[in-house]
Design a protein around this motif. Structure first.
Motif, PDB file in Angstrom:
ATOM      1  N   GLU A   1       0.785  -1.269   0.052  1.00 49.86           N
ATOM      2  CA  GLU A   1      -0.066  -0.042   0.083  1.00 49.86           C
ATOM      3  C   GLU A   1       0.905   1.358   0.085  1.00 49.86           C
ATOM      4  N   THR A   2       2.139   1.118  -0.209  1.00 50.75           N
ATOM      5  CA  THR A   2       3.125   1.990  -0.144  1.00 50.75           C
ATOM      6  C   THR A   2       3.680   2.588  -1.298  1.00 50.75           C
ATOM      7  N   PRO A   3       3.227   3.817  -1.952  1.00 58.35           N
ATOM      8  CA  PRO A   3       3.677   4.177  -3.343  1.00 58.35           C
ATOM      9  C   PRO A   3       5.343   4.624  -3.283  1.00 58.35           C
ATOM     10  N   THR A   4       5.964   4.228  -4.358  1.00 54.41           N
ATOM     11  CA  THR A   4       7.468   4.312  -4.538  1.00 54.41           C
ATOM     12  C   THR A   4       7.485   5.429  -5.625  1.00 54.41           C
ATOM     13  N   SER A   5       8.187   6.539  -5.408  1.00 53.89           N
ATOM     14  CA  SER A   5       8.477   7.383  -6.355  1.00 53.89           C
ATOM     15  C   SER A   5       9.500   7.496  -7.327  1.00 53.89           C
ATOM     16  N   TRP A   6       9.324   8.246  -8.451  1.00 51.05           N
ATOM     17  CA  TRP A   6      10.317   8.160  -9.221  1.00 51.05           C
ATOM     18  C   TRP A   6      11.707   8.492  -9.051  1.00 51.05           C
ATOM     19  N   GLY A   7      11.749   9.515  -7.784  1.00 55.31           N
ATOM     20  CA  GLY A   7      12.926   9.747  -7.501  1.00 55.31           C
ATOM     21  C   GLY A   7      13.668   8.668  -6.652  1.00 55.31           C
ATOM     22  N   GLU A   8      12.624   7.805  -6.005  1.00 56.03           N
ATOM     23  CA  GLU A   8      13.468   6.496  -5.319  1.00 56.03           C
ATOM     24  C   GLU A   8      13.828   5.909  -6.252  1.00 56.03           C
ATOM     25  N   VAL A   9      13.257   5.548  -7.402  1.00 60.53           N
ATOM     26  CA  VAL A   9      13.598   4.469  -8.513  1.00 60.53           C
ATOM     27  C   VAL A   9      14.898   5.022  -9.220  1.00 60.53           C
ATOM     28  N   LEU A  10      14.886   6.435  -9.361  1.00 55.76           N
ATOM     29  CA  LEU A  10      16.379   6.929  -9.841  1.00 55.76           C
ATOM     30  C   LEU A  10      17.353   6.821  -8.883  1.00 55.76           C
ATOM     31  N   GLY A  11      17.045   6.980  -7.604  1.00 57.90           N
ATOM     32  CA  GLY A  11      18.041   6.837  -6.610  1.00 57.90           C
ATOM     33  C   GLY A  11      18.645   5.492  -6.559  1.00 57.90           C
ATOM     34  N   PHE A  12      17.642   4.425  -6.704  1.00 57.13           N
ATOM     35  CA  PHE A  12      18.214   2.966  -6.716  1.00 57.13           C
ATOM     36  C   PHE A  12      19.116   2.689  -7.635  1.00 57.13           C
ATOM     37  N   VAL A  13      18.690   3.312  -9.021  1.00 55.27           N
ATOM     38  CA  VAL A  13      19.594   2.842 -10.185  1.00 55.27           C
ATOM     39  C   VAL A  13      20.805   3.474 -10.109  1.00 55.27           C
ATOM     40  N   THR A  14      20.787   4.782  -9.990  1.00 56.93           N
ATOM     41  CA  THR A  14      22.127   5.489  -9.821  1.00 56.93           C
ATOM     42  C   THR A  14      23.084   5.004  -8.641  1.00 56.93           C
ATOM     43  N   GLY A  15      22.471   4.603  -7.456  1.00 59.75           N
ATOM     44  CA  GLY A  15      23.096   4.146  -6.149  1.00 59.75           C
ATOM     45  C   GLY A  15      23.727   2.889  -6.774  1.00 59.75           C
ATOM     46  N   VAL A  16      23.086   1.865  -7.274  1.00 60.55           N
ATOM     47  CA  VAL A  16      23.711   0.462  -7.476  1.00 60.55           C
ATOM     48  C   VAL A  16      24.994   0.729  -8.581  1.00 60.55           C
ATOM     49  N   LEU A  17      24.712   1.771  -9.444  1.00 61.42           N
ATOM     50  CA  LEU A  17      25.829   2.066 -10.372  1.00 61.42           C
ATOM     51  C   LEU A  17      27.033   2.687  -9.945  1.00 61.42           C
ATOM     52  N   THR A  18      26.721   3.176  -9.038  1.00 62.89           N
ATOM     53  CA  THR A  18      27.958   4.304  -8.422  1.00 62.89           C
ATOM     54  C   THR A  18      28.731   3.186  -7.472  1.00 62.89           C
ATOM     55  N   VAL A  19      28.019   2.313  -6.760  1.00 62.20           N
ATOM     56  CA  VAL A  19      28.993   1.305  -5.832  1.00 62.20           C
ATOM     57  C   VAL A  19      29.622   0.452  -6.690  1.00 62.20           C
ATOM     58  N   TRP A  20      28.975  -0.134  -7.672  1.00 59.22           N
ATOM     59  CA  TRP A  20      29.413  -1.002  -8.722  1.00 59.22           C
ATOM     60  C   TRP A  20      30.936  -0.335  -9.364  1.00 59.22           C
ATOM     61  N   LEU A  21      30.811   1.048  -9.730  1.00 59.22           N
ATOM     62  CA  LEU A  21      31.901   1.406 -10.272  1.00 59.22           C
ATOM     63  C   LEU A  21      33.034   1.666  -9.075  1.00 59.22           C
ATOM     64  N   VAL A  22      32.562   1.988  -7.930  1.00 57.17           N
ATOM     65  CA  VAL A  22      33.723   2.099  -6.835  1.00 57.17           C
ATOM     66  C   VAL A  22      34.262   0.805  -6.569  1.00 57.17           C
TER      67      VAL A  22
END
Length: 213
Positions: A18-39
């Motif tokens: 019942e909890t909405p997930t925002s587009w910002g959270e989706v974008l944060g998810f994708v860029t976050g994973v990519l950032t750590v993978w690059l590190v």
């Protein structure tokens, strides 16, 4: 006011339970994973992607009432620029920075900084905000700053600090209804293990090389 400024990022992309997930959270998810993978791969592009990530997450945290985490993102931008410079020019004779071990002095300084920062931020959050998790918000903020400092200087033990932070963040974000972000930190935990192993291999390889000998 916040919704007016960043309305599109806060619009729901989909609903988990019942909890909405925002587009910002989706974008944060994708860029976050990519950032750590690059590190993990010691790729310099992690700093640029990471700055995008922290700006997006900062807006989400502010909207969710995680005030210390939101403020932390501003510091992350500054540290991101610093880390970018150190990775490029922080080695001998202004060459690229190599993976290092944390000295005892640095460990002592980091530990003292985490204790003091946690105490001060807890007091600020209790006294001046409506935070429902002041201590945990402050502790994760202080540990994240310490881990980011270590990452900027390519200290292999920074991965251990990140793993500690991730183990706290997962239930904290679930409690605040940020389920996708909580799932992101589960992925981060796995990437931290991979990063620790990769950076240790780098150190061991250099220690056993003819040049190092």
């Amino acid at each position: 006011m916040l919704h007016e400024l960043v309305g599109p990022l806060l619009e729901p992309a989909f609903t988990l339970g019942e909890t909405p997930t925002s587009w910002g959270e989706v974008l944060g998810f994708v860029t976050g994973v990519l950032t750590v993978w690059l590190v993990v791969r010691q790729h310099i592009a992690n700093w640029g992607v990471g700055i995008v990530n922290v700006v997006v997450l900062g807006l989400i945290f502010l909207d969710s009432g995680l005030y210390a985490d939101a403020s932390l993102q501003i510091v992350y931008v500054v540290l991101g620029l610093y880390g970018w410079w150190v990775w490029l020019y922080g080695g001998e004779n202004r060459t690229g920075r190599l993976v290092q071990r944390t000295s005892r002095g640095e460990w002592a300084g980091v530990a003292a900084g985490v204790v003091v920062a946690t105490a001060v931020m807890t007091w600020v959050l209790v006294s001046f905000t409506e935070s429902t998790v002041p201590f945990w918000d402050a502790l994760t903020t202080a540990l994240s700053l310490a881990a980011t400092y270590g990452q900027c200087r390519k200290l292999v033990e920074s991965w251990m600090l990140w793993m500690t932070v991730d183990l706290i963040y997962v239930p904290l974000y679930a409690y605040k209804g940020l389920y996708l972000t909580g799932a992101l930190y589960v992925i981060f935990l796995g990437l931290c293990v991979a990063g620790l192993r990769a950076w240790r291999r780098d150190l061991a390889g250099r220690a056993g090389s003819p040049v190092a000998a």
